[in-house]
Design a protein around this motif. Sequence first.
Motif, short mmCIF file in Angstrom:
data_model
loop_
_atom_site.label_atom_id
_atom_site.label_comp_id
_atom_site.label_asym_id
_atom_site.label_seq_id
_atom_site.Cartn_x
_atom_site.Cartn_y
_atom_site.Cartn_z
N LEU A 87 0.83 -1.21 0.00
CA LEU A 87 0.00 0.00 0.00
C LEU A 87 0.86 1.25 0.00
O LEU A 87 0.58 2.22 -0.71
CB LEU A 87 -0.94 -0.01 1.20
CG LEU A 87 -2.09 -1.02 1.15
CD1 LEU A 87 -2.82 -1.05 2.48
CD2 LEU A 87 -3.06 -0.68 0.02
N LYS A 88 1.93 1.24 0.81
CA LYS A 88 2.81 2.41 0.89
C LYS A 88 3.50 2.68 -0.45
O LYS A 88 3.79 3.84 -0.79
CB LYS A 88 3.87 2.19 1.98
CG LYS A 88 4.85 3.36 2.15
CD LYS A 88 4.09 4.59 2.62
CE LYS A 88 5.03 5.78 2.82
NZ LYS A 88 5.55 6.32 1.57
N SER A 89 3.75 1.64 -1.23
CA SER A 89 4.41 1.83 -2.52
C SER A 89 3.47 2.45 -3.56
O SER A 89 3.93 2.93 -4.60
CB SER A 89 4.94 0.49 -3.04
OG SER A 89 3.87 -0.36 -3.45
N ARG A 90 2.16 2.43 -3.25
CA ARG A 90 1.18 2.91 -4.23
C ARG A 90 0.44 4.17 -3.80
O ARG A 90 -0.10 4.89 -4.65
CB ARG A 90 0.16 1.81 -4.51
CG ARG A 90 0.79 0.53 -5.04
CD ARG A 90 -0.25 -0.44 -5.53
NE ARG A 90 0.37 -1.67 -6.00
CZ ARG A 90 -0.27 -2.62 -6.67
NH1 ARG A 90 -1.55 -2.48 -6.96
NH2 ARG A 90 0.36 -3.72 -7.05
N TYR A 91 0.40 4.43 -2.49
CA TYR A 91 -0.37 5.56 -1.98
C TYR A 91 0.40 6.30 -0.89
O TYR A 91 1.10 5.66 -0.10
CB TYR A 91 -1.70 5.09 -1.35
CG TYR A 91 -2.62 4.33 -2.26
CD1 TYR A 91 -3.55 4.99 -3.06
CD2 TYR A 91 -2.57 2.93 -2.30
CE1 TYR A 91 -4.41 4.28 -3.88
CE2 TYR A 91 -3.43 2.21 -3.13
CZ TYR A 91 -4.35 2.89 -3.91
OH TYR A 91 -5.20 2.19 -4.73
N PRO A 92 0.23 7.63 -0.81
CA PRO A 92 0.68 8.31 0.40
C PRO A 92 -0.23 7.88 1.55
O PRO A 92 -1.44 7.71 1.37
CB PRO A 92 0.52 9.79 0.06
CG PRO A 92 -0.55 9.83 -0.99
CD PRO A 92 -0.40 8.55 -1.78
N LEU B 83 -2.03 15.06 3.56
CA LEU B 83 -1.94 14.35 2.28
C LEU B 83 -1.91 15.31 1.11
O LEU B 83 -1.40 14.98 0.04
CB LEU B 83 -3.12 13.39 2.14
CG LEU B 83 -3.09 12.13 2.99
CD1 LEU B 83 -4.45 11.43 2.94
CD2 LEU B 83 -1.99 11.18 2.54
N ASP B 84 -2.52 16.49 1.31
CA ASP B 84 -2.55 17.54 0.28
C ASP B 84 -3.26 17.07 -0.98
O ASP B 84 -2.82 17.34 -2.11
CB ASP B 84 -1.13 18.01 -0.05
CG ASP B 84 -1.12 19.33 -0.83
OD1 ASP B 84 -2.09 20.10 -0.68
OD2 ASP B 84 -0.16 19.59 -1.58
#
Length: 241
Positions: A124-129, A179-180
């Motif tokens: 998940l971390k590799s695909r989303y902030p 997250l901006d």
Amino acid sequence: MLDISKIKGIIFDYGGTIDSNGKHWAEVLWDAYVDNGVPVSKEQFREAYVYAERYLATHPVIEAEDNFFILLRKKIDLQIDYLINKGFLPENDKTKSYSLAISTQCYTFVRSLIEKEKPLLEILKSRYPMVLVSNFYGNVQSVLSDFELLDYFDDIIESAVVGIRKPDPAIFGLGVQSLDIPASSVVIIGDSYTKDIVPARSLGCHTIWLKGTGWEEDAEDATADLIIDDFIELKSAFQLD
């Protein structure tokens, strides 16, 4: 219905979500009380649990450097002392030993669970902030560090630090701000309908409810964009199979 194509960022709850797979911590602790033969009723335990939580909310017992095992020891010591003072337990060496046994069981439970979750968090971390938003005691950084979870989150927003507690949507608003990206592109994942799902919806975020054994019964109409009963189901939810 959750449309995963609209998701550009993730906000995770911690306590009850990542660390206990949707099971309310009162239930995790009660199971440990039972397993270790503590001779109290569930009603007496719940009374001690509430007392300890209220005490911790108003007294600086937990220190920033405390890891989760130390936190457990302090919390369960308060519970056991309460049970002794109320006359529910005798004051002797056996009673005093319960705290260590319960803390060890619960800490081992969490560490084992998190090790199973890490591969999924890595993907998940590799695909989303990802941002973590938690009601906690001021030591969540130390807890996450001990479990080697810090690197999975771009930011950590803790109630004791920012001065806002769930279910106030403002604490999730800080997560969205970090997250901006627009709230409509954020999914919030949590175990509590009232403290996670409801405020998330009020901000216009998507919601995933990790629905486990709770403290109280949820309303019949309680729902979310997606309801799961196991953390690992997020793999299918985000189409990572």
